[in-house]
Enzyme design. Structure first.
Site, mmCIF file in Angstrom:
data_model
loop_
_atom_site.group_PDB
_atom_site.id
_atom_site.type_symbol
_atom_site.label_atom_id
_atom_site.label_comp_id
_atom_site.label_asym_id
_atom_site.label_seq_id
_atom_site.Cartn_x
_atom_site.Cartn_y
_atom_site.Cartn_z
ATOM 1 N N LEU A 1 -3.265 24.424 133.856
ATOM 2 C CA LEU A 1 -3.793 24.364 135.230
ATOM 3 C C LEU A 1 -2.687 24.043 136.220
ATOM 4 O O LEU A 1 -1.790 23.257 135.915
ATOM 5 C CB LEU A 1 -4.837 23.252 135.335
ATOM 6 C CG LEU A 1 -6.273 23.567 134.992
ATOM 7 C CD1 LEU A 1 -7.154 22.390 135.410
ATOM 8 C CD2 LEU A 1 -6.766 24.827 135.687
ATOM 9 N N GLY B 1 -4.024 24.307 129.470
ATOM 10 C CA GLY B 1 -4.708 25.564 129.779
ATOM 11 C C GLY B 1 -3.962 26.775 129.210
ATOM 12 O O GLY B 1 -4.576 27.805 128.914
ATOM 13 N N ASN C 1 -2.578 18.567 125.828
ATOM 14 C CA ASN C 1 -2.080 17.205 126.065
ATOM 15 C C ASN C 1 -2.984 16.347 126.954
ATOM 16 O O ASN C 1 -2.524 15.380 127.561
ATOM 17 C CB ASN C 1 -0.678 17.287 126.697
ATOM 18 C CG ASN C 1 -0.696 17.998 128.051
ATOM 19 O OD1 ASN C 1 -1.677 18.654 128.397
ATOM 20 N ND2 ASN C 1 0.369 17.864 128.816
ATOM 21 N N GLU C 2 -4.277 16.689 127.013
ATOM 22 C CA GLU C 2 -5.152 16.010 128.000
ATOM 23 C C GLU C 2 -5.284 14.503 127.799
ATOM 24 O O GLU C 2 -5.231 13.736 128.751
ATOM 25 C CB GLU C 2 -6.558 16.578 127.996
ATOM 26 C CG GLU C 2 -6.809 18.000 128.363
ATOM 27 C CD GLU C 2 -5.756 18.765 129.091
ATOM 28 O OE1 GLU C 2 -5.533 19.895 128.659
ATOM 29 O OE2 GLU C 2 -5.171 18.272 130.059
HETATM 30 C C1 LIG Z 1 -2.484 16.006 134.055
HETATM 31 C C2 LIG Z 1 -3.852 16.247 134.620
HETATM 32 C C3 LIG Z 1 -4.681 17.126 133.768
HETATM 33 C C4 LIG Z 1 -6.029 17.421 134.375
HETATM 34 C C5 LIG Z 1 -6.860 18.193 133.399
HETATM 35 C C6 LIG Z 1 -8.255 17.841 133.446
HETATM 36 C C7 LIG Z 1 -9.080 18.016 132.406
HETATM 37 C C8 LIG Z 1 -8.691 18.576 131.074
HETATM 38 C C9 LIG Z 1 -9.223 19.939 130.824
HETATM 39 C C10 LIG Z 1 -8.401 20.854 129.987
HETATM 40 C C11 LIG Z 1 -8.150 22.176 130.629
HETATM 41 C C12 LIG Z 1 -6.757 22.389 131.031
HETATM 42 C C13 LIG Z 1 -6.084 21.483 131.767
HETATM 43 C C14 LIG Z 1 -4.653 21.746 132.100
HETATM 44 O O1 LIG Z 1 -4.112 22.804 131.873
HETATM 45 S S1 LIG Z 1 -3.797 20.520 132.877
HETATM 46 C C15 LIG Z 1 -2.094 21.087 132.925
HETATM 47 C C16 LIG Z 1 -1.304 20.335 131.924
HETATM 48 N N1 LIG Z 1 0.026 20.932 131.848
HETATM 49 C C17 LIG Z 1 1.104 20.213 131.650
HETATM 50 O O2 LIG Z 1 1.052 19.001 131.525
HETATM 51 C C18 LIG Z 1 2.408 20.987 131.572
HETATM 52 C C19 LIG Z 1 3.441 20.382 132.463
HETATM 53 N N2 LIG Z 1 4.679 21.151 132.389
HETATM 54 C C20 LIG Z 1 5.555 21.023 131.392
HETATM 55 O O3 LIG Z 1 5.375 20.278 130.446
HETATM 56 C C21 LIG Z 1 6.796 21.843 131.478
HETATM 57 O O4 LIG Z 1 6.908 22.338 132.800
HETATM 58 C C22 LIG Z 1 6.848 23.045 130.504
HETATM 59 C C23 LIG Z 1 5.606 23.942 130.614
HETATM 60 C C24 LIG Z 1 6.997 22.535 129.052
HETATM 61 C C25 LIG Z 1 8.082 23.908 130.833
HETATM 62 O O5 LIG Z 1 9.236 23.099 130.840
HETATM 63 P P1 LIG Z 1 10.604 23.673 131.506
HETATM 64 O O6 LIG Z 1 10.905 24.992 130.926
HETATM 65 O O7 LIG Z 1 11.624 22.599 131.365
HETATM 66 O O8 LIG Z 1 10.222 23.939 133.037
HETATM 67 P P2 LIG Z 1 10.003 22.872 134.220
HETATM 68 O O9 LIG Z 1 9.355 21.631 133.710
HETATM 69 O O10 LIG Z 1 11.303 22.710 134.956
HETATM 70 O O11 LIG Z 1 8.937 23.617 135.133
HETATM 71 C C26 LIG Z 1 9.296 24.770 135.882
HETATM 72 C C27 LIG Z 1 8.550 24.751 137.182
HETATM 73 O O12 LIG Z 1 7.160 24.847 136.934
HETATM 74 C C28 LIG Z 1 6.458 23.758 137.562
HETATM 75 N N3 LIG Z 1 5.318 23.390 136.717
HETATM 76 C C29 LIG Z 1 5.318 23.102 135.404
HETATM 77 N N4 LIG Z 1 4.089 22.852 134.961
HETATM 78 C C30 LIG Z 1 3.262 22.995 136.028
HETATM 79 C C31 LIG Z 1 1.840 22.872 136.203
HETATM 80 N N5 LIG Z 1 0.989 22.601 135.195
HETATM 81 N N6 LIG Z 1 1.340 23.072 137.435
HETATM 82 C C32 LIG Z 1 2.147 23.390 138.482
HETATM 83 N N7 LIG Z 1 3.503 23.537 138.370
HETATM 84 C C33 LIG Z 1 4.036 23.344 137.152
HETATM 85 C C34 LIG Z 1 7.502 22.660 137.614
HETATM 86 O O13 LIG Z 1 7.169 21.706 138.596
HETATM 87 C C35 LIG Z 1 8.733 23.460 137.987
HETATM 88 O O14 LIG Z 1 8.593 23.844 139.365
HETATM 89 P P3 LIG Z 1 9.838 23.944 140.346
HETATM 90 O O15 LIG Z 1 10.834 24.842 139.674
HETATM 91 O O16 LIG Z 1 9.290 24.483 141.609
HETATM 92 O O17 LIG Z 1 10.320 22.525 140.493
#
Ligand SMILES: CCCCC/C=C\CCCC/C=C/C(=O)SCCNC(=O)CCNC(=O)[C@H](O)C(C)(C)COP(=O)(O)OP(=O)(O)OC[C@H]1O[C@@H](n2cnc3c(N)ncnc32)[C@H](O)[C@@H]1OP(=O)(O)O
Length: 294
Positions: free
Chosen positions: A101, A146, A168-169
């Site tokens: 997300l 997601g 990782n929720e």
């Molecule tokens: C945390 C609250 C969760 C609420 C969920 C509620 C209920 C649960 C229901 C389940 C359904 C699904 C929920 C979700 O999907 S929640 C999203 C959880 N995702 C994460 O925690 C992933 C976070 N990101 C990372 O761990 C890393 O970015 C990576 C995917 C492993 C990639 O690593 P790397 O190659 O080192 O890249 P960067 O970290 O430098 O990231 C690149 C740019 O992308 C932006 N980014 C990364 N993740 C997100 C995201 N989820 N949303 C928006 N933007 C994201 C990051 O800020 C960098 O941006 P920039 O270059 O502009 O600075």
């Protein structure tokens, strides 16, 4: 990005022949009901094989916002109508399949935006999980939360090495929604491992995901992964497509019914959680930690 859909008269229309599951009477809010041309996806269909490739292209992380999820969902329903046989879901990024997300859109968002985001996620999951198409996730980058949901909702997963995948929720103090839990259990070899993974927010490497059964194959390049994806789809003969689709639907019907019954409750939980000041504070810190990596 332009969408190219080629008509495939060779294959029967699965969507017409498979009886749709009952959808609850209530229409849920969604920001996806748009007819705008796709911005964040490219769709190509090989008219020789009947295989479609949907490429996620929302840099930098393929973070899922309502518009993006609506596009993916619409592409799937269009393909069902276009006599397509199988779908490969992949990313244009060489590093990230999807980071889940869009957390930036969850931060300090108003209720309507949060609702739009969550309903789009629910709708996308429902469409991908229930499609009669043969679905393969070609995971050519990290697939978190997601992003992992997209992979486990597909029928087969082929991953490139040295990436991360998982849900990782609970790490952030949130319960995994029951439909995502059921989807994960549906593909893991052991319910016990599934419970362990989801309660501990386990993130696997590609290699350990293969050993655990979270992914089905590894491929050393995207080209090899595309070949393996096509081979999986081709392993089902054209003659058996309908029986296959109905059997898939029967396997997934109970999970879909449970989801429909709990859909509103699931939305309510998300909205109340995301509006808590402690959650928003955490989200701000979490986003800062992503930025601080630079
Ligand atoms: C945390 C609250 C969760 C609420 C969920 C509620 C209920 C649960 C229901 C389940 C359904 C699904 C929920 C979700 O999907 S929640 C999203 C959880 N995702 C994460 O925690 C992933 C976070 N990101 C990372 O761990 C890393 O970015 C990576 C995917 C492993 C990639 O690593 P790397 O190659 O080192 O890249 P960067 O970290 O430098 O990231 C690149 C740019 O992308 C932006 N980014 C990364 N993740 C997100 C995201 N989820 N949303 C928006 N933007 C994201 C990051 O800020 C960098 O941006 P920039 O270059 O502009 O600075």
């Amino acid at each position: 990005m332009a969408t190219r859909i080629i008509h495939l008269p060779k294959y029967s229309r699965l969507s017409c022949l498979v009886k749709p599951l009952t959808i609850s009477a209530r229409t849920f809010a969604t920001a996806t009901a748009s007819t705008n041309p796709p911005q964040f996806t490219t769709l190509s269909v090989d008219d020789r094989t009947g295989i479609a490739t949907l490429t996620l292209n929302r840099p930098p992380a393929n973070a899922l916002n309502a518009l993006f999820m609506g596009e993916i969902q619409r592409s799937i329903t269009d393909l069902e109508k276009e006599n397509c046989r199988g779908l490969i879901l992949t990313s244009s990024s060489q590093r990230i399949f999807s980071a889940g997300l869009d957390l930036k859109e969850c931060y300090k968002a108003d209720v309507a935006s949060l609702e739009g985001l969550w309903c789009a996620l629910q709708n996308l999951w429902r469409t991908l999980f229930s499609t009669p198409l043969i679905t393969v996730a070609l995971i050519n980058g990290h697939a978190i939360a997601g992003g992992c949901m997209l992979a486990v909702s597909s029928e087969y997963r082929i991953m490139l090495p040295n990436f991360k995948i998982g849900v990782n929720e609970t790490m952030v103090g949130l319960a995994v929604p029951s439909w995502l839990m059921d989807t994960y259990i549906n593909i893991m070899p052991s319910r016990r491992i599934a419970e362990w993974d989801l309660t501990s927010s386990r993130i696997y490497s590609s290699e350990s995901a293969l050993k655990a059964g979270l992914v089905d194959e590894l491929a050393s390049s995207k080209e090899e992964a595309l070949q393996k994806s096509a081979a999986f789809i081709d392993s089902f003969s054209k003659r058996t497509l309908m029986a296959r689709a109905i059997t898939k639907q029967q396997f997934r019907a109970e999970i879909l019914r449970n989801f429909e019954q709990n859909r509103q409750h699931d939305l309510d939980i998300y909205l109340s959680t995301m509006q808590k000041p402690s959650m928003q504070e955490f989200l701000g810190e979490y986003l800062q930690s992503l930025d601080a990596k630079k």
